[in-house]
Design an enzyme around this catalytic site. Structure first.
Site, PDB file in Angstrom:
ATOM      1  N   LYS A 153       0.628  -0.988  -0.181  1.00 48.29           N
ATOM      2  CA  LYS A 153       0.110   0.011  -0.294  1.00 48.29           C
ATOM      3  C   LYS A 153       0.600   0.775   0.175  1.00 48.29           C
ATOM      4  CE  LYS A 153      -1.212   1.793   3.716  1.00 48.29           C
ATOM      5  NZ  LYS A 153      -1.327   3.351   4.559  1.00 48.29           N
ATOM      6  N   CYS A 187      -3.755  11.789  12.458  1.00 47.23           N
ATOM      7  CA  CYS A 187      -4.577  10.657  13.091  1.00 47.23           C
ATOM      8  C   CYS A 187      -4.073  10.357  14.604  1.00 47.23           C
ATOM      9  CB  CYS A 187      -4.074  10.314  11.680  1.00 47.23           C
ATOM     10  SG  CYS A 187      -2.877   9.506  11.972  1.00 47.23           S
ATOM     11  N   ARG A 226       0.853  14.643  13.154  1.00 50.09           N
ATOM     12  CA  ARG A 226       1.727  14.625  11.254  1.00 50.09           C
ATOM     13  C   ARG A 226       1.416  16.011  10.533  1.00 50.09           C
ATOM     14  NH1 ARG A 226      -0.381   8.379   9.906  1.00 50.09           N
ATOM     15  NH2 ARG A 226       1.347   8.784   8.880  1.00 50.09           N
ATOM     16  N   ASP A 243       6.048   1.082  11.823  1.00 54.39           N
ATOM     17  CA  ASP A 243       4.601   0.321  11.681  1.00 54.39           C
ATOM     18  C   ASP A 243       4.787  -1.821  11.927  1.00 54.39           C
ATOM     19  OD1 ASP A 243       4.135   1.913   7.948  1.00 54.39           O
ATOM     20  OD2 ASP A 243       4.068   2.638  10.531  1.00 54.39           O
ATOM     21  N   ARG A 252      -7.871  -0.474   5.679  1.00 53.54           N
ATOM     22  CA  ARG A 252      -7.658   0.509   4.753  1.00 53.54           C
ATOM     23  C   ARG A 252      -6.071   0.105   4.337  1.00 53.54           C
ATOM     24  NH1 ARG A 252      -6.404   6.654   7.754  1.00 53.54           N
ATOM     25  NH2 ARG A 252      -5.593   5.976   6.382  1.00 53.54           N
TER      26      ARG A 252
HETATM   27  C1  EPZ Z   1       4.869   6.660   5.917  1.00 52.88           C
HETATM   28  O1  EPZ Z   1       3.968   8.118   6.817  1.00 52.88           O
HETATM   29  C2  EPZ Z   1       3.778   5.752   6.494  1.00 52.88           C
HETATM   30  N1  EPZ Z   1       2.652   5.895   5.749  1.00 52.88           N
HETATM   31  C3  EPZ Z   1       3.488   5.456   7.654  1.00 52.88           C
HETATM   32  O2  EPZ Z   1       2.522   3.963   7.609  1.00 52.88           O
HETATM   33  C4  EPZ Z   1       4.485   5.013   8.479  1.00 52.88           C
HETATM   34  O3  EPZ Z   1       3.922   5.121   9.602  1.00 52.88           O
HETATM   35  C5  EPZ Z   1       5.973   6.016   8.080  1.00 52.88           C
HETATM   36  O4  EPZ Z   1       5.906   6.910   6.956  1.00 52.88           O
HETATM   37  C6  EPZ Z   1       6.391   6.004   9.250  1.00 52.88           C
HETATM   38  O5  EPZ Z   1       8.158   5.284   8.361  1.00 52.88           O
HETATM   39  C7  EPZ Z   1       2.413   5.796   3.879  1.00 52.88           C
HETATM   40  O6  EPZ Z   1       3.523   5.499   3.379  1.00 52.88           O
HETATM   41  C8  EPZ Z   1       1.380   6.568   3.117  1.00 52.88           C
HETATM   42  P1  EPZ Z   1       7.231  10.423   8.200  1.00 52.88           P
HETATM   43  P2  EPZ Z   1       4.312   9.538   6.782  1.00 52.88           P
HETATM   44  O7  EPZ Z   1       7.108  11.681   7.031  1.00 52.88           O
HETATM   45  O8  EPZ Z   1       5.194   9.651   5.220  1.00 52.88           O
HETATM   46  C9  EPZ Z   1       6.539  13.718  11.698  1.00 52.88           C
HETATM   47  C10 EPZ Z   1       0.563   2.696   7.678  1.00 52.88           C
HETATM   48  O9  EPZ Z   1       0.526   2.263   8.752  1.00 52.88           O
HETATM   49  N2  EPZ Z   1       6.578  15.049   9.521  1.00 52.88           N
HETATM   50  O10 EPZ Z   1       8.006   9.677   7.552  1.00 52.88           O
HETATM   51  O11 EPZ Z   1       3.882   9.922   7.046  1.00 52.88           O
HETATM   52  C11 EPZ Z   1       5.983  12.531  11.446  1.00 52.88           C
HETATM   53  O12 EPZ Z   1       4.388  14.152  12.347  1.00 52.88           O
HETATM   54  C12 EPZ Z   1       1.254   4.546   8.084  1.00 52.88           C
HETATM   55  O13 EPZ Z   1       0.555   2.257   6.323  1.00 52.88           O
HETATM   56  C13 EPZ Z   1       7.007  15.784  11.028  1.00 52.88           C
HETATM   57  O14 EPZ Z   1       6.834  16.261  11.906  1.00 52.88           O
HETATM   58  O15 EPZ Z   1       5.814   9.383   7.449  1.00 52.88           O
HETATM   59  C14 EPZ Z   1       6.239  11.606  12.047  1.00 52.88           C
HETATM   60  O16 EPZ Z   1       6.148  11.875  13.603  1.00 52.88           O
HETATM   61  C15 EPZ Z   1       1.044   4.943   9.301  1.00 52.88           C
HETATM   62  N3  EPZ Z   1       7.030  16.881   9.570  1.00 52.88           N
HETATM   63  C16 EPZ Z   1       7.511  11.484  11.451  1.00 52.88           C
HETATM   64  O17 EPZ Z   1       8.093  12.695  10.956  1.00 52.88           O
HETATM   65  C17 EPZ Z   1       6.287  16.872   7.991  1.00 52.88           C
HETATM   66  O18 EPZ Z   1       6.716  17.454   7.279  1.00 52.88           O
HETATM   67  C18 EPZ Z   1       7.580  10.447  10.323  1.00 52.88           C
HETATM   68  O19 EPZ Z   1       6.947  10.968  10.311  1.00 52.88           O
HETATM   69  C19 EPZ Z   1       6.147  15.375   8.043  1.00 52.88           C
HETATM   70  C20 EPZ Z   1       6.550  14.750   8.734  1.00 52.88           C
END
Ligand code: EPZ
Length: 417
Positions: free
Chosen positions: A22, A117, A122, A305, A397
């Site tokens: 996904k 969420c 996020r 995850d 999902r």
């Molecule tokens: C991706 O989310 C995945 N989703 C998530 O999977 C996964 O948990 C996550 O990466 C970490 O591996 C998809 O790929 C669709 P990040 P993403 O940006 O891109 C903070 C699942 O269960 N952050 O690497 O949103 C953020 O809040 C989902 O399939 C900022 O502060 O993750 C988090 O604490 C859940 N500012 C950390 O960084 C930003 O602009 C990592 O987020 C972006 C992120």
């Protein structure tokens, strides 16, 4: 509202196929906004988030059609709105991945802020700062991000911290910027490498995807492509944890061991038997589970995850282990539900301390987010009696027909309305 009813305890035994990832399919679908010709995708998982993304692409002027296991995407050229509306974005925050491609291809994008969420606030500040570095004018008002740029201009940009979505958005934006972009401190997840592979097939010039520094030579146009999505390491890891948890024997056909190295190392440490082949992974366990602690980290560390699923496993280990969640600020919502089933878990900030083994008993539990749902299903497999997991739309999902895969492995699981 649908529920899953699980009867335990049971052993998971047998072989299941992988599904497409996904979290690879979502950015790859968003990248179709850059293509000026047809794209043919294979191994696209049939899960709710993918259906949401396909609806969003339709709204943005990219038609799609399922032909067997393939999805064909065709740009219509219609002057569609460059806007991802709240109604769609609120159900799936990954909609924010259309920001980069819309901006690069059409010079304008208006995307509803995803909102938080269950697992955290996020924000997308890291995405927006990087797009501004490429010359975008970004404003945020009325709950929407609006970005404009006649033509993005390549530059050198260092992310404050690794972000999967931020790296993906910038890979897509820089692929059609003018000149060279150097992105530093990038996320290194396999899904990013898969996106880069797809963009390259469309004509992009990208070096270093999967490493901390990625160099992109912007192109004036990107064409169509045929691409097969990589297997879903998180779904595969969930079933392999289930094998160790239920003292079973599970083989996942098509699983890629390199994507699951941290989990497989942990399963080996706790005493499960891990067997890795060219195109399969097998996990067996017929003995005692040893307690081993984990800290979640960006790839190649232990994936956040799989944190909830691993915690369920540790409820059956003989001793004390800790789980430290460093990626998201609120990803322990599965703990109260596991405690209601009899687990002995104490939370201290970003640490959870698990005392095992605990004799879990079945009851009604509430799913709160995608991976918490999976951990509760696993707990139901090893608990004595009947467990009903409510709100399994969270599960749908990201898990393709979880109950039928578990039934293939001998699990007594049924979906009820
Ligand atoms: C991706 O989310 C995945 N989703 C998530 O999977 C996964 O948990 C996550 O990466 C970490 O591996 C998809 O790929 C669709 P990040 P993403 O940006 O891109 C903070 C699942 O269960 N952050 O690497 O949103 C953020 O809040 C989902 O399939 C900022 O502060 O993750 C988090 O604490 C859940 N500012 C950390 O960084 C930003 O602009 C990592 O987020 C972006 C992120």
């Amino acid at each position: 509202m649908q529920k899953l009813r699980i009867y335990g305890p049971t052993r998971l035994q047998g072989t299941i196929p992988v599904s497409g990832a996904k979290n690879a399919a979502l950015p790859v679908l968003a990248a179709c906004l850059l293509a000026d010709a047809e794209v043919e995708l294979h191994n696209v998982p049939s899960v709710q988030d993918i259906r949401t993304m396909l609806r969003l692409l339709e709204h943005l002027g990219v038609e799609n059609e399922r032909l067997g296991d393939a999805v064909i995407l065709r740009p219509t050229g219609r002057a569609n709105p460059d806007e991802a509306p709240y109604e769609l974005v609120k159900t799936m925050r990954a909609s924010v991945l259309v920001l980069g491609p819309l901006l690069a291809r059409r010079g304008h994008a208006r995307v509803s802020l995803p909102g938080g969420c269950a697992i955290g606030v996020r924000p997308i500040d890291l995405h927006l700062t990087a797009l501004e570095a490429l010359g975008a004018k970004v404003t945020i008002e009325h709950g929407y991000v609006e970005a404009r740029a006649d033509r993005l201009q390549g530059c050198r940009h260092r992310f404050l911290k690794p972000t999967v979505g931020g790296t993906e958005n910038l890979l897509m934006a820089a692929s059609m910027a003018r000149g060279t972009t150097v992105l530093e401190n990038c996320a290194r997840e396999p899904e990013i490498v898969d996106l880069a592979r797809m963009l390259t097939a469309m004509g992009a010039v990208i070096e270093g995807a999967g490493e901390e520094t990625i160099v992109i030579e912007g192109q004036d146009r990107l064409g169509g492509a045929t691409h097969a999505i990589i297997p879903d390491r998180i779904q595969d890891g969930t079933y392999l944890i289930g094998a160790a948890l239920t003292r079973g024997d599970v083989t996942v056909d098509g699983a890629r061991s390199a994507d699951l190295a941290p989990l497989l190392a942990k399963l080996d440490e706790i005493g499960a038997q891990v067997e890795v082949g060219d195109d399969h992974i097998r996990v067996r366990n017929d003995g005692v589970l040893k307690p081993r602690s984990i800290v979640t980290e960006p790839f190649p560390g232990f994936p956040t995850d799989l944190q909830a699923q691993y915690m369920t496993l540790m409820t059956q280990a003989e001793g004390v282990s800790t789980v430290s969640e460093t990626v998201f600020e609120n990803r322990f919502q599965h703990v109260p539900e596991l405690v209601r089933m009899g687990a002995d878990i104490r939370i201290d900030g970003t640490y959870a301390r698990i005392h095992g083994p605990a004799a879990l008993t079945g009851t009604s539990v509430m799913a709160t987010d995608l991976r918490a749902s999976a951990c509760l299903v696993l707990a139901g497999l090893v608990a004595r009696g009947e467990t009903t997991v409510h709100r399994i739309y969270h599960l749908d999902r990201g898990y393709e027909q979880m109950e039928s895969k578990l039934q293939m492995l001998g699990g007594r699981v049924e979906r009820i309305d």
